[in-house]
Design a protein around this motif. Structure first.
Motif, PDB file in Angstrom:
ATOM      1  N   ALA A  76       0.760  -1.197  -0.011  1.00  0.00           N
ATOM      2  CA  ALA A  76      -0.086  -0.053  -0.100  1.00  0.00           C
ATOM      3  C   ALA A  76       1.010   1.248  -0.072  1.00  0.00           C
ATOM      4  CB  ALA A  76      -0.886   0.106   1.112  1.00  0.00           C
ATOM      5  N   LEU A  77       0.366   2.386  -0.552  1.00  0.00           N
ATOM      6  CA  LEU A  77       0.966   3.542  -0.545  1.00  0.00           C
ATOM      7  C   LEU A  77       0.471   4.433   0.655  1.00  0.00           C
ATOM      8  CD1 LEU A  77       3.002   5.326  -2.419  1.00  0.00           C
ATOM      9  CD2 LEU A  77       1.054   6.458  -3.436  1.00  0.00           C
ATOM     10  N   ARG A  78       1.387   5.087   1.378  1.00  0.00           N
ATOM     11  CA  ARG A  78       1.154   6.040   2.483  1.00  0.00           C
ATOM     12  C   ARG A  78       0.957   7.393   1.680  1.00  0.00           C
ATOM     13  NH1 ARG A  78       0.825   4.169   7.456  1.00  0.00           N
ATOM     14  NH2 ARG A  78       2.300   2.561   8.419  1.00  0.00           N
ATOM     15  N   ASP A  79       0.336   8.287   2.584  1.00  0.00           N
ATOM     16  CA  ASP A  79       0.177   9.756   2.285  1.00  0.00           C
ATOM     17  C   ASP A  79       1.507  10.385   1.924  1.00  0.00           C
ATOM     18  OD1 ASP A  79      -2.355   9.311   2.367  1.00  0.00           O
ATOM     19  OD2 ASP A  79      -2.730  10.497   4.203  1.00  0.00           O
ATOM     20  N   ASN A  80       2.554   9.908   2.510  1.00  0.00           N
ATOM     21  CA  ASN A  80       3.964  10.672   2.294  1.00  0.00           C
ATOM     22  C   ASN A  80       4.925  10.086   1.385  1.00  0.00           C
ATOM     23  OD1 ASN A  80       4.668   8.205   3.549  1.00  0.00           O
ATOM     24  ND2 ASN A  80       5.582   8.971   5.253  1.00  0.00           N
ATOM     25  N   GLY A  81       4.169   9.244   0.501  1.00  0.00           N
ATOM     26  CA  GLY A  81       4.942   8.402  -0.436  1.00  0.00           C
ATOM     27  C   GLY A  81       5.759   7.247  -0.402  1.00  0.00           C
ATOM     28  N   ASN A  82       5.765   6.970   1.068  1.00  0.00           N
ATOM     29  CA  ASN A  82       6.280   5.664   1.391  1.00  0.00           C
ATOM     30  C   ASN A  82       5.375   4.535   1.176  1.00  0.00           C
ATOM     31  OD1 ASN A  82       8.341   7.373   2.710  1.00  0.00           O
ATOM     32  ND2 ASN A  82       7.837   6.473   4.522  1.00  0.00           N
ATOM     33  N   ILE A  83       6.117   3.281   0.805  1.00  0.00           N
ATOM     34  CA  ILE A  83       5.011   1.992   0.676  1.00  0.00           C
ATOM     35  C   ILE A  83       5.162   1.131   1.776  1.00  0.00           C
ATOM     36  CG2 ILE A  83       5.208   2.320  -1.801  1.00  0.00           C
ATOM     37  CD1 ILE A  83       7.273   0.115  -1.643  1.00  0.00           C
ATOM     38  N   VAL A  84       4.341   0.484   2.138  1.00  0.00           N
ATOM     39  CA  VAL A  84       4.145  -0.492   3.072  1.00  0.00           C
ATOM     40  C   VAL A  84       4.075  -1.883   2.428  1.00  0.00           C
ATOM     41  CG1 VAL A  84       2.978  -1.430   5.111  1.00  0.00           C
ATOM     42  CG2 VAL A  84       3.269   0.893   4.996  1.00  0.00           C
ATOM     43  N   ARG A  85       4.761  -2.631   2.680  1.00  0.00           N
ATOM     44  CA  ARG A  85       4.639  -4.045   1.824  1.00  0.00           C
ATOM     45  C   ARG A  85       4.772  -5.152   2.865  1.00  0.00           C
ATOM     46  NH1 ARG A  85      10.043  -5.874  -0.084  1.00  0.00           N
ATOM     47  NH2 ARG A  85       9.316  -6.310  -1.884  1.00  0.00           N
ATOM     48  N   GLY A  86       4.351  -6.330   2.131  1.00  0.00           N
ATOM     49  CA  GLY A  86       4.635  -7.579   3.001  1.00  0.00           C
ATOM     50  C   GLY A  86       5.788  -8.040   2.253  1.00  0.00           C
ATOM     51  N   ASN A 143      10.915   4.352   2.221  1.00  0.00           N
ATOM     52  CA  ASN A 143      10.704   5.662   1.670  1.00  0.00           C
ATOM     53  C   ASN A 143      10.791   5.567   0.260  1.00  0.00           C
ATOM     54  OD1 ASN A 143      13.481   5.633   1.235  1.00  0.00           O
ATOM     55  ND2 ASN A 143      14.028   6.689   3.146  1.00  0.00           N
ATOM     56  N   PRO A 144      10.621   6.745  -0.224  1.00  0.00           N
ATOM     57  CA  PRO A 144      10.639   6.839  -2.078  1.00  0.00           C
ATOM     58  C   PRO A 144      12.088   6.549  -2.466  1.00  0.00           C
ATOM     59  CG  PRO A 144       9.478   8.939  -1.140  1.00  0.00           C
ATOM     60  CD  PRO A 144       9.838   7.856   0.119  1.00  0.00           C
ATOM     61  N   ILE A 196       0.900  12.452  -4.912  1.00  0.00           N
ATOM     62  CA  ILE A 196       1.310  14.034  -5.016  1.00  0.00           C
ATOM     63  C   ILE A 196       2.684  14.196  -4.591  1.00  0.00           C
ATOM     64  CG2 ILE A 196       0.733  16.309  -4.325  1.00  0.00           C
ATOM     65  CD1 ILE A 196      -2.097  15.617  -4.690  1.00  0.00           C
ATOM     66  N   ALA A 197       2.838  13.510  -3.177  1.00  0.00           N
ATOM     67  CA  ALA A 197       4.095  13.360  -2.532  1.00  0.00           C
ATOM     68  C   ALA A 197       5.346  12.895  -3.311  1.00  0.00           C
ATOM     69  CB  ALA A 197       4.234  12.600  -1.283  1.00  0.00           C
ATOM     70  N   LEU A 198       5.098  11.794  -4.168  1.00  0.00           N
ATOM     71  CA  LEU A 198       5.989  11.334  -5.249  1.00  0.00           C
ATOM     72  C   LEU A 198       6.164  12.306  -6.208  1.00  0.00           C
ATOM     73  CD1 LEU A 198       4.977   7.830  -5.133  1.00  0.00           C
ATOM     74  CD2 LEU A 198       7.129   8.746  -4.187  1.00  0.00           C
TER      75      LEU A 198
END
Length: 504
Positions: A64-74, A95-96, A409-411
């Motif tokens: 999933a993509l966070r609002d800050n442009g980071n990704i959370v992944r399994g 982080n990006p 937008i963060a990216l």
């Protein structure tokens, strides 16, 4: 309270010619990380790879993509003592730049995370896990089989520095009842307790005994509703979707009282297979089910449940179904002895291909439907069922993000969309193509042959796969099924059409 249960069905169909005059895709991005791969990709509306993350661990696909442009992944932990389909063992946030911000390992000889994850508004992450139970442990509860099992667990993980900690937990094993031995715990009539799970329920996983293989129920999709503070998850082998209360404490979730609904960790709602709890009614989900989720606020069918019914369509085909369960407050009413409604799906999209495994779908803000078919491709259809976008990659799951999503937008900045392939239309001659979709042969219509200069066909990545001199027809029968761009050069400019090739 929701509107009364609906009894109609909307069938999405496809097959009309696709050209630039038709409604466009909902401009946005698709995020995915293929199983066992370390590269996460973000695909834009023009089928270009717009962003990539090079990750330190291979993925189990959920992300999933966070609002800050980071990704959370399994991610796949090594070593995992328990293995199986879409096994993970840890969750990571990157982080990006691809640097790990924090990670949480949940992998021992007794438990391991697998399949899906869900980001919560508070920043926490919901994860699905297998929990090992010995045959002696489950036989003591009234199980009549003879093998060890891995029932499901849902955990909520909160970031703790560069690691994480569990702040809430729910167990499928706490729902078990049985009606075979009055001397063992939870001896209750199955049909009188649909909020509980028959420990001897037949499952669709093969193997010996009433519970099939060690992967007992194969929970595979999870979503969270912040308005209701409820969780929905899907189970492939039970062929059901379930709603539970998240407003409980962990202690209340192990019991049958407490929480907003007053029912502890018991099922608030279940759908797909009434025979699993001894009720009459149609078994709507006949085999695998994946990726259940609530339709997001502000979108058509807001609050409905959407899921991938892998074999639920005509001829065991894959369909995307939606239902709108009747709700009273935090509970879902049920008549004793009957099944939870509705009696069948209330909306359906017939998929363009079939997928037996994990797949995904999402309702877009303009009424389009995004579909990712595992091992096939991902695509989008409009409200009339017309194909408007396709990308020729079939990861286990992909996740759609709109142009105004804070993470996008963060990216990319305030104007992330409107990217193009460099192939634009300038000709005034109204050249069209037919049939579309086709089995390979595509014909041109609407232009004098003397106006034609040449034809170029590009695949979804923008690579030219065919160049042809002026001709009335082209043959893509030797190329893979999928979406192509047919670029027709004319004396006064060019025309561009999307063409779908399906040779089935």
């Amino acid at each position: 309270m929701n509107a009364p249960v609906r009894t109609y069905a909307v069938l999405a169909v496809w097959g009309m010619a696709l050209c630039h005059a038709l409604p466009a895709q909902f401009d946005g991005f698709a995020l995915y990380n293929s199983i066992n791969q370390t590269t996460a990709r973000l695909i834009n509306a023009n089928q270009q790879i717009a962003y990539t993350w090079s990750c330190p661990s291979p993925a189990n696909y959920a992300m999933a993509l966070r609002d800050n442009g980071n990704i959370v992944r399994g991610a796949i932990h090594s070593p995992n003592y328990i293995t199986g389909a879409a096994v993970g063992g840890k969750v990571q946030e990157l982080n990006p730049q691809g640097q790990v911000v924090w990670e949480f390992v949940y992998s021992t000889q007794d438990h391991v995370t697998h399949h899906d994850l869900c980001l919560m508004p508070n920043g926490n992450v919901l994860l699905i896990a297998w929990v090992k139970k010995t045959v002696a442990e489950i036989q003591a509860l009234g199980y009549t089989g003879s093998t060890a099992k891995y029932p499901g667990r849902i955990i909520e993980v909160q970031q703790n520095g560069t690691g994480g900690q569990i702040v809430w937990q729910w167990e499928m094993a706490d729902r078990f009842i049985q009606y075979v031995d009055p001397n063992k715990p939870e001896y209750l009539p199955i049909a009188e307790h649909p909020e509980r799970l028959n420990i001897n329920v037949p499952v669709n996983s093969g193997g010996g005994g009433p519970g099939g293989g060690v992967d007992w129920f194969h929970e595979n999709g999870i979503d969270y509703n912040p308005e209701l503070d409820q969780i929905v998850f899907s189970s492939r082998y039970l062929r059901e979707i379930f709603i539970i209360d998240h407003s409980t404490t962990t202690e209340e979730a192990a019991g049958h009282t407490g929480g907003n609904a007053g029912r502890g960790g018991d099922f608030l709602y279940r759908f797909g297979r009434p025979s699993n709890y001894g009720a009459t009614g149609t078994n709507v989900i006949t085999a695998a089910v994946h990726d259940v989720k609530w339709v997001k606020p502000g979108r058509p069918y807001e609050g409905w449940l959407m899921y991938v019914n892998n074999s639920g369509g005509p001829g065991n085909s894959t369909v995307i179904d939606m239902i709108d369960p009747v709700r009273e407050g935090y509970n879902y009413p049920i008549t004793p002895g009957a099944a939870w409604g509705p009696p069948t799906y209330e909306w359906r999209h017939q998929c363009l291909a079939n997928a037996s495994g994990q797949s995904a779908a999402e309702m877009m803000p303009n009424g389009n439907v995004f579909v990712c078919l595992s091992t096939a491709f991902m695509y989008e259809v409009n409200a009339d069922g017309q194909l408007v976008w396709q990308y020729n990659a079939g990861p286990a799951k992909a996740f759609r993000y709109t142009c105004d999503d804070p993470g996008i937008i963060a990216l990319f900045g305030e104007q992330p969309c409107g990217l193009n392939t460099g192939v634009g239309e300038t000709a005034s001659v109204p050249v069209t193509i037919y049939p579309n979709p086709s089995a390979g042969f595509i014909h041109l219509a609407g232009a004098d042959p003397s106006e034609l200069l040449g034809i170029t066909v590009m695949d979804a990545t923008g690579r030219a796969v065919l160049r042809s001199p002026p001709m009335a027809s082209i043959d893509l029968g030797t190329h893979p099924d999928g979406m192509y761009h047919v670029v027709i050069d004319l004396r006064d400019g060019r025309r561009v059409h999307r063409a779908l090739v399906l040779q089935r």
